[in-house]
Enzyme design. Structure first.
Site, short mmCIF file in Angstrom:
data_model
loop_
_atom_site.label_atom_id
_atom_site.label_comp_id
_atom_site.label_asym_id
_atom_site.label_seq_id
_atom_site.Cartn_x
_atom_site.Cartn_y
_atom_site.Cartn_z
N THR A 162 -38.84 31.75 61.33
CA THR A 162 -38.71 32.17 62.58
C THR A 162 -37.67 33.07 62.94
O THR A 162 -37.47 33.75 64.02
CB THR A 162 -38.68 30.89 63.48
OG1 THR A 162 -37.60 30.16 62.84
CG2 THR A 162 -39.90 29.94 63.25
N THR A 163 -36.52 32.99 62.31
CA THR A 163 -35.33 33.64 62.56
C THR A 163 -35.65 35.09 61.99
O THR A 163 -35.14 36.25 62.81
CB THR A 163 -34.18 33.26 61.68
OG1 THR A 163 -34.09 31.78 61.89
CG2 THR A 163 -32.76 34.00 62.23
N ASP A 192 -31.91 26.74 63.43
CA ASP A 192 -33.57 26.75 63.28
C ASP A 192 -33.81 27.85 64.41
O ASP A 192 -33.88 27.64 65.65
CB ASP A 192 -34.36 25.78 63.22
CG ASP A 192 -36.07 25.97 63.32
OD1 ASP A 192 -36.36 26.82 62.69
OD2 ASP A 192 -36.47 25.34 63.87
N ASP A 195 -40.00 22.02 58.20
CA ASP A 195 -39.99 23.54 57.67
C ASP A 195 -40.37 23.32 55.97
O ASP A 195 -41.10 24.07 55.59
CB ASP A 195 -38.64 24.30 57.65
CG ASP A 195 -38.40 24.89 59.13
OD1 ASP A 195 -39.37 24.84 60.08
OD2 ASP A 195 -37.34 25.60 59.46
#
Length: 540
Positions: free
Chosen positions: A94-95, A61, A392
């Site tokens: 987020t990545t 994550d 998530d």
């Protein structure tokens, strides 16, 4: 006098300005992006991090990884900040946001070298951002949030890239159940507060398949007195946030006693006080009491005689959750207790022993607006990762319920927007069209990374994907992250919420613009012993 240099800044400060700073910032951003580039897509690799305390974090994550990395460079710090923003805002992507921001800055580098002014690049980026968001809305499709199968598909595409994807069906159902439980509609406004009311409890041991969403709440507590009942059907529940013991003075209190019977009188007053508050409670004939503070031995005795089970020192958040689940109201004082404060919505109260700890279950609630998700698994590390993935999944589910629009996943949306931007840039004049076109190129980093991560030939697949997007009606074509082949995302069922995509683009662009604006870094006092000639680099 004339020849001497004028020192404005103090001698300990270091100043860098101009092109050197911009290139440094871009490099720092690229370094951060490279750290988590391999964490995108279903074939993502995991990172193992040691935090300063010696704990181990294993995750893919983006936000969790960057939280643990200690960096020195200011630009790298702001890159880490955006992944946290993305996580708090929409909980997913987020990545992607870091990779995109890194790429936006990387494509700006060539224009800086060609002596183009940063404000010109920024103006083009701003324009591109507006168009990107508009295009996204154009290619998005509305979705029926009440269709369970559709929602499961959407959550599945979010979970696919995580460790939990082996138990995808279980995880999707759990996430959907939890979010549906905490969904509240008041005056036409939807409120879905996952953080407060959907608590994840991790219990090491057992199998991941044993995990479930309770129709109610679980607390890690046992009854205060061993002879109290541990299993009650349809309990009447009272929630308190005051203590059931005699109020002591805050600081040291001195009492002077002249006669012997005065001391007995003081003790008697304490007993009478406790008896009074217990009678206030017993008047309502509850079966079960939760209090956030302590319960004295005498109070336990009275409650036990009235056949009331008591549980003490419950966390405030847990108390709020129990209140939402069984319809009780939390009372601050015992003499203010009314019949309507009693919660009757729970179907069963039970205390079970799992491992060597006791857990209180309040389940079979009629219409719970709060729930507990129980996770079982082999080790703490696995549980921590599963919890992150579940969070998530729940965020994705929440986003779709609040804003039911979807865009195709697997790099399809990026390619479609990239193609539309390239088309738009052909009608532009002036120097802005070049950075504008570069944004279109930068967007291709998402499908490119997906292809790289599953080991296919990047150039061949990307070229054919580009060609595919020039044809009519092929907006939803993207990369299959498992095999690296081109597929129609509609058939594969990989969708992403529009909110997440739009937020990713906005955050990435804003950060790129912010970092391009910086042309001067003045770092404060260096320690005298430090090598003052060390350039501030990205310290990974």
């Amino acid at each position: 006098m004339m020849g001497r240099p004028v020192l404005v800044l103090s001698q300990n400060t270091k100043r860098e300005s101009g092109r050197k700073v911009q290139i440094g910032n871009i490099n720092a951003a690229k370094t951060i992006a490279d750290v988590i580039r391999t964490c995108l897509g279903p074939r993502a690799m995991m990172k193992m991090l040691l935090d300063p305390m010696g704990g181990v974090v294993m995750t893919n994550d983006g936000n969790a990884i960057l939280r643990e990395i200690q960096v020195q460079h200011p630009a790298a710090k702001s890159m880490i900040e955006i992944s946290r923003t993305q996580d708090e805002e929409v909980g997913d992507g987020t990545t992607s946001v870091i990779i995109l921001a890194g790429e936006m800055l990387a494509v700006a580098e060539q224009f800086l070298e060609q002596q183009m002014h940063p404000t010109v690049i920024i103006a083009a980026y701003r324009q591109a951002l507006e168009d990107m968001v508009t295009f996204l809305k154009d290619i998005s499709t509305p979705v029926d949030a009440n269709s369970r199968d559709l929602m499961l598909k959407i959550i599945n595409s979010a979970i696919n890239t995580k460790v939990i994807n082996r138990w995808a069906d279980l995880a999707c159902n759990m996430a959907l159940d939890a979010v549906k439980t905490v969904e509240l509609e008041e005056n036409g406004r939807k409120e879905i507060d996952i953080k407060q009311y959907a608590k994840v409890e991790k219990i090491p041991g057992g199998f991941i398949e044993d995990s479930c969403v309770l129709r109610g709440v679980m607390v890690n507590k046992d009854v205060t007195h061993p002879r109290m009942r541990r299993m009650i059907k349809n309990p009447r529940i009272v929630l308190l946030d005051c203590s059931l013991e005699y109020k002591k003075g805050e600081s040291q209190t001195d009492i002077e006693i002249t006669r012997e019977e005065d001391f007995a009188r003081i003790l008697q007053m304490e007993e009478e006080y406790i008896q009074q508050i217990c009678e206030d409670i017993i008047r309502l004939k509850p079966d079960l009491i939760f209090t956030e503070k302590g319960i004295s031995d005498l109070a336990q005795h009275y409650l036990m005689k009235a056949n009331i089970t008591a549980i003490r020192r419950v966390r405030k958040t847990d108390n709020n959750r129990i209140a939402r689940a069984c319809g009780a109201r939390i009372a601050s004082r015992t003499d203010e207790l009314r019949e309507e404060d009693v919660g009757t919505g729970a179907g069963q109260f039970e205390i079970k022993k799992i491992g060597d700890e006791y857990f209180t279950f309040i389940t079979e609630c009629k219409d719970p607006k709060a729930c507990t998700i129980i996770l079982r698994g082999a080790s703490k590390e696995i549980l921590a990762e599963v919890e992150r993935n579940l969070q998530d999944a729940m965020q994705v589910c929440r986003n779709v319920l609040l804003d039911p629009y979807l865009v195709p996943g697997g790099g399809a949306a990026e390619m479609a927007v990239s193609h539309l931007l390239t088309e738009r840039s052909k009608s532009m004049t002036g120097v802005e069209q070049w950075p504008y076109r570069a944004v279109a190129q930068a967007l291709e980093v998402i499908p490119r990374t997906l292809i790289q991560n599953c080991g296919a030939s990047t150039i061949r697949v990307l070229t054919s994907l580009r060609a595919k997007h020039t044809q009519e009606g092929s907006i939803s074509w993207g990369v299959n992250g498992e095999t690296g082949a081109l597929v129609d995302m509609k058939d594969l069922g990989i969708w992403e919420p529009l909110v997440v995509k739009a937020q990713t683009y906005k955050t990435a662009m804003e950060t790129a613009i912010l970092l391009l604006r910086i042309d001067d870094i003045v770092s404060g006092h260096k320690k005298k012993g430090d090598e003052s000639n060390k350039a501030p680099g990205a310290d990974n």
